[in-house]
Enzyme design. Structure first.
Site, mmCIF file in Angstrom:
data_model
loop_
_atom_site.group_PDB
_atom_site.id
_atom_site.type_symbol
_atom_site.label_atom_id
_atom_site.label_comp_id
_atom_site.label_asym_id
_atom_site.label_seq_id
_atom_site.Cartn_x
_atom_site.Cartn_y
_atom_site.Cartn_z
ATOM 1 N N LYS A 123 0.824 -1.257 -0.024
ATOM 2 C CA LYS A 123 -0.010 -0.057 0.023
ATOM 3 C C LYS A 123 0.795 1.100 0.027
ATOM 4 O O LYS A 123 0.670 2.156 -0.568
ATOM 5 C CB LYS A 123 -0.774 -0.057 1.253
ATOM 6 C CG LYS A 123 -2.042 -0.893 1.002
ATOM 7 C CD LYS A 123 -3.263 -0.595 2.256
ATOM 8 C CE LYS A 123 -4.350 -1.526 1.790
ATOM 9 N NZ LYS A 123 -5.535 -0.951 2.714
ATOM 10 N N LYS A 141 -3.161 -9.599 -8.276
ATOM 11 C CA LYS A 141 -4.542 -9.629 -8.065
ATOM 12 C C LYS A 141 -5.340 -8.602 -8.605
ATOM 13 O O LYS A 141 -4.781 -7.329 -8.460
ATOM 14 C CB LYS A 141 -4.769 -9.650 -6.403
ATOM 15 C CG LYS A 141 -6.490 -9.917 -6.165
ATOM 16 C CD LYS A 141 -6.171 -9.971 -4.599
ATOM 17 C CE LYS A 141 -7.682 -10.020 -3.958
ATOM 18 N NZ LYS A 141 -7.956 -9.853 -2.630
ATOM 19 N N LYS A 155 -8.792 -2.697 -7.031
ATOM 20 C CA LYS A 155 -9.514 -1.499 -7.544
ATOM 21 C C LYS A 155 -8.718 -0.275 -7.664
ATOM 22 O O LYS A 155 -8.893 0.800 -8.258
ATOM 23 C CB LYS A 155 -10.644 -1.163 -6.154
ATOM 24 C CG LYS A 155 -11.673 -1.986 -6.120
ATOM 25 C CD LYS A 155 -12.544 -1.501 -5.077
ATOM 26 C CE LYS A 155 -12.313 -1.920 -3.779
ATOM 27 N NZ LYS A 155 -13.134 -1.546 -2.481
#
Length: 349
Positions: free
Chosen positions: A122, A216, A219
């Site tokens: 992140k 993966k 969004k």
């Protein structure tokens, strides 16, 4: 210490309001949430918070975040989450989440958090946000919120004394941390305050990016890498047509040598509710274009009724906001009752 008679069964799982939910979210978790409404006993409480506080660990446009929360709630309702059976609510409406997170911050070793993997990925997203690189660097890269958000996630779960948590593969480490924190708290205060929540895994395989099958579906990645729940048939067809494939003329399932095709086969199987082998038998002799056309068709058929409901609910935002308000009020009763006990245990009351 573990879940026992003292802890009534309660299922909790959250979703971040960061962009439009996609087919990977639906096949991996959302469809499981819907099915639990039928398979879980009537006595089981179901909570599905929209975890908007977690969204703040990456810089967000405030107005867009507000819109994303409503859109996420709309998608949940359109997919079949019934507010008469399940509680949908915004995490930030219940201050008890952050209060319990502070208690856990005070007992969670830094070493536990340093081993977590998701904050590292992140952190990279900060440089891809709408904020300038200067804005990101001025925060010294890794912020405390991003580093410690697994503690808040543990608080989200344990605040309600959840006994079961539906999770994907990427959340296994976080649930293990939650169990470690619960066990440490129980031992530290010599009381069985929290259950050690168990995972509810889904049978669906992980859905990967249409552009890079080693990643993966996310969004946070570019639009062309995923199928959004709200994508029109034309957009779905275009994304599938341009999705990564290979030069072979037939369909097989081999994640090692043909990861892109294997991902498309996985999506087809999950959407249709059939096995990988059944897909290969049905489409093994098809060329890639024919298979992509077939995949487009099943995706459009699956998403069409959901999209009609999304469109209807977008015109009924007052109703959606009332659902969130009602859910927060009911969840708050559970949260405050539990937090009152926790305050006494730690010596604040």
């Amino acid at each position: 210490m573990s879940a026992g008679p003292r802890f009534p069964e309660l299922i909790l799982s959250g979703i971040q309001p960061t962009g439009s939910p996609h087919i990977g979210n639906f096949l991996g978790v959302l469809s499981k949430w819907v099915s639990l409404q039928q398979t879980a006993h009537d006595s089981v409480t179901l909570l599905y918070p929209i975890v908007d506080l977690h969204a703040l660990t990456i810089p967000r446009d405030p107005e867009q975040l507000i819109k994303s929360k409503i859109e996420t709630a709309i998608v949940l309702l359109a997919c079949g989450i019934d507010p008469a059976r399940s509680l949908i609510f915004e995490q930030s409406r219940i201050p008890a989440h952050t209060e319990l997170a502070w208690y856990f911050n005070c007992i969670t070793p830094m070493g536990w958090l340093s081993r977590m993997t998701q904050w590292k990925s992140k952190l990279k997203l900060k440089t891809n946000s709408q904020f300038s690189e200067h804005d990101v660097l001025s925060s010294s890269g890794l912020c405390l919120g991003l580093f410690s958000y697994p503690v808040l996630q543990a608080a989200d779960i344990l605040l309600y004394k959840a006994t079961h948590v539906p999770i994907g593969e990427d959340q296994v480490q976080h649930l293990e941390l939650t169990r470690d924190i619960a066990e440490m708290f129980n031992k530290m205060f010599r009381q069985n305050v929290f259950p050690l929540p168990l995972s509810i895994t889904t049978s669906a395989k992980r859905i990967m990016s249409l552009y890079d099958p080693s990643k993966k579906m996310s969004k946070s990645d570019p639009e062309n890498t995923r199928i959004n729940m709200s994508d029109s048939p034309e957009i779905i067809a275009e994304k599938i047509k341009k999705s990564t494939s290979d030069s072979l003329k037939y369909i097989t399932y081999d994640p090692e040598t043909r990861p892109a095709i294997a991902n498309l086969v996985t999506i087809y199987a999950a959407v249709q509710g059939i096995t990988i082998d059944q897909v290969v038998v049905e489409h093994g002799k098809s060329n890639i274009k024919t298979f992509k056309d077939a995949l487009t068709q099943v995706l459009v058929e699956k998403l069409s009724p959901i999209q009609k409901e999304i469109q209807r609910l977008r015109l009924e935002q007052g109703y959606v906001q009332q659902v969130l308000k009602n859910g927060a009020e009911k969840a708050s009763i559970i949260a405050e009752n539990n937090l009152d006990e926790i305050r006494r245990v730690v010596g604040l009351k």
